[in-house]
Motif scaffolding. Sequence first.
Motif, PDB file in Angstrom:
ATOM      1  N   PHE A  76       0.735  -1.345   0.117  1.00  0.00           N
ATOM      2  CA  PHE A  76       0.014  -0.062  -0.057  1.00  0.00           C
ATOM      3  C   PHE A  76       0.801   1.291  -0.193  1.00  0.00           C
TER       4      PHE A  76
ATOM      5  N   SER B 222       0.969   4.183  -2.777  1.00  0.00           N
ATOM      6  CA  SER B 222       0.597   5.258  -2.627  1.00  0.00           C
ATOM      7  C   SER B 222       1.705   6.387  -3.050  1.00  0.00           C
TER       8      SER B 222
ATOM      9  N   ALA C 225      -3.079  -6.577  -5.931  1.00  0.00           N
ATOM     10  CA  ALA C 225      -4.065  -6.337  -4.634  1.00  0.00           C
ATOM     11  C   ALA C 225      -4.847  -7.848  -4.350  1.00  0.00           C
TER      12      ALA C 225
ATOM     13  N   SER D 141      -0.842   7.118   3.514  1.00  0.00           N
ATOM     14  CA  SER D 141       0.311   6.291   3.231  1.00  0.00           C
ATOM     15  C   SER D 141       1.170   6.210   4.526  1.00  0.00           C
TER      16      SER D 141
END
Lengths: 49, 573
Positions: free
Chosen positions: B322, B326, B345, B495
Amino acid sequence: MPNKRTSSLRLVAIWLGALAISLLGFYLLDHGIMSMQGLPLNLDLTPAQ
Amino acid sequence: MNIFSRVKLFALPLLLLLLGLVGVAWGADGAAPQLLRGDYPDIGISSRAVVWVLAQLHLFFGALILAVPLFVLVIEFLGIITGDQRYDEMAREFLKISLVGFTLTAIFGVILTIALFSLYPQLMGYLARVFDGQWLVYLGVFLLENIFLYAYYYSWNRLREGGQKWLHLGLGLMLNLSGVTIMILANAWVTFMMAPSGITTDGTVVGDIWDVMHGPLWHPMNLHRFIANIAFGGAVVGAYAAFKFLSSRDPVARAHYDWMGYTSNFIAILAFLPLPFAGYWLMAEIYAYSQQMGITAMGGILAWLFIVQAVLIGTILLAGNFYLWSGMSRSEGAARYQWLIKYIALVLVAGFLVWVTPHTLILTTAEQAALGGNYHKILGPLGIMPAKNIAVNLMLIATFLSFQLYRRADKVATVPWAGAGNALMTAIYLVAIANIIFVGVYYGYFTNTVYKVGSSVIQVASTLVVICSGIVIDSLMFRGAKKLPSHWGQVSDRSQYALFALPVAYTWLMGLMGYVRSSVKTHWHIYGVMKDNSPDNYIPTIGYAGNMITLVTVLFLLGLLFMFWIADRRIKA
């Protein structure tokens, strides 16, 4: 449009070549690693023992 | 150097020397002492719990101070070869953050040593005798590490110019060599207790110190801890960078801490990728040494903890990915790759679900009847190792893909063979994924056990091939590449929370797996040689273990906050 056709053929050749190299590489990797462990494989990747 | 640091520098060596000598004197005969319940001091609370907390805290801080100087050295070196002063400043800031960690490690080390010799005097006396001269080497290296640390830190400005910088780098190298040596020496004590060597079955020492240290688990443990410590250290300093990023309003400072957080995450994820393979080697050696020990870990009471491990590793991978996704927003070139993120994902979530699927469930008769047997017909096959091996390897490949896309986001390759390079990279990904699934399913479910176990090495190798070829192809293909604008500091606040999640999950994971490693000895102090007859000579319930691991994790995180606070004051000063 011969140039466009040549370019497309070249692109297909590159992708097929890359795929062939990878397939051969991983096929040899499978044989090599299993043989190193004393577990040989047949050509079709079935266990030889 | 303040008075506190002076005390730290000499307290632990002197204490260890003293206690070591006491231990040697205690030892007497050749055989290991066979203890009775009454031989253990009763302090009213569980001695194991006391040692558990102290040892784990000492190890957490020890892991941190082993890792941080390692990447400080590499970053400083990058600064020299690129001539970019920012690397040098960041390296020094990393070291500043970890400085208090050295003191905390030593403090917990002293308290742990006192606790061990007080609560388990005969065992420690025996170990002191077995490792004899090695204690002195350990003390010497510990002193050297402290000397190099202070020399390295305090000479940073003085040895900044020209050839002197290389001398400074040399000090850093010596600091790291002594740190790694300390870890390796201490690992020998732990692995000796799990898989003793250089002694007879009654504990009489027959080999020299090398035979005692060089047990079957020593090298796997050294490698596993070395890599894990680097990943852990990266995650911890990443949290510091995230805290500074979120608390700063100055765009320059935010850009700096954004870059620092990115570097930390880079280190944490890159070190994490080969970690499962080092863990696999350690477990394979444990099985080879004692099948019973291996089964206790992965097939017995401790097996459920591997499900918890899967949850934590899934958290690490999801948080790390993630953050990378980001971070791609910093670069204008990232739009080219964003369509791939949803597939990455998907692989991560599917892999995570397979990994957490348990094999053996505790069922009532009614539940068993409803299920049609002990195992669910679809979920059952997902509970065994072949499915989990596929899942973990695909998750690692997906993470490497995120990493690779992130690295490519701000570049455009200009070499004439870029098309062929991309085709080859894509083919390697596709064939590796097909190979991992094929060998996992075919050898895992349709051939005998020997081939099933052997094929997992193919899966590991396939993943490593992807990682290595990705690094090689990209480093050649993006040489002299066109750079696209990248805006440091323009990353979402969201993030940064991923950077907080990482050290929490890493700490919990280290505590959990450290407990599993220690517990596989079951009722032995030294496996097969010296029985544990203390009131704690049993494997506790999973709930109790979970509470203890949570306790040490929380205590460490509090210690970390203290460390950040001191570092912040020092940097402001």
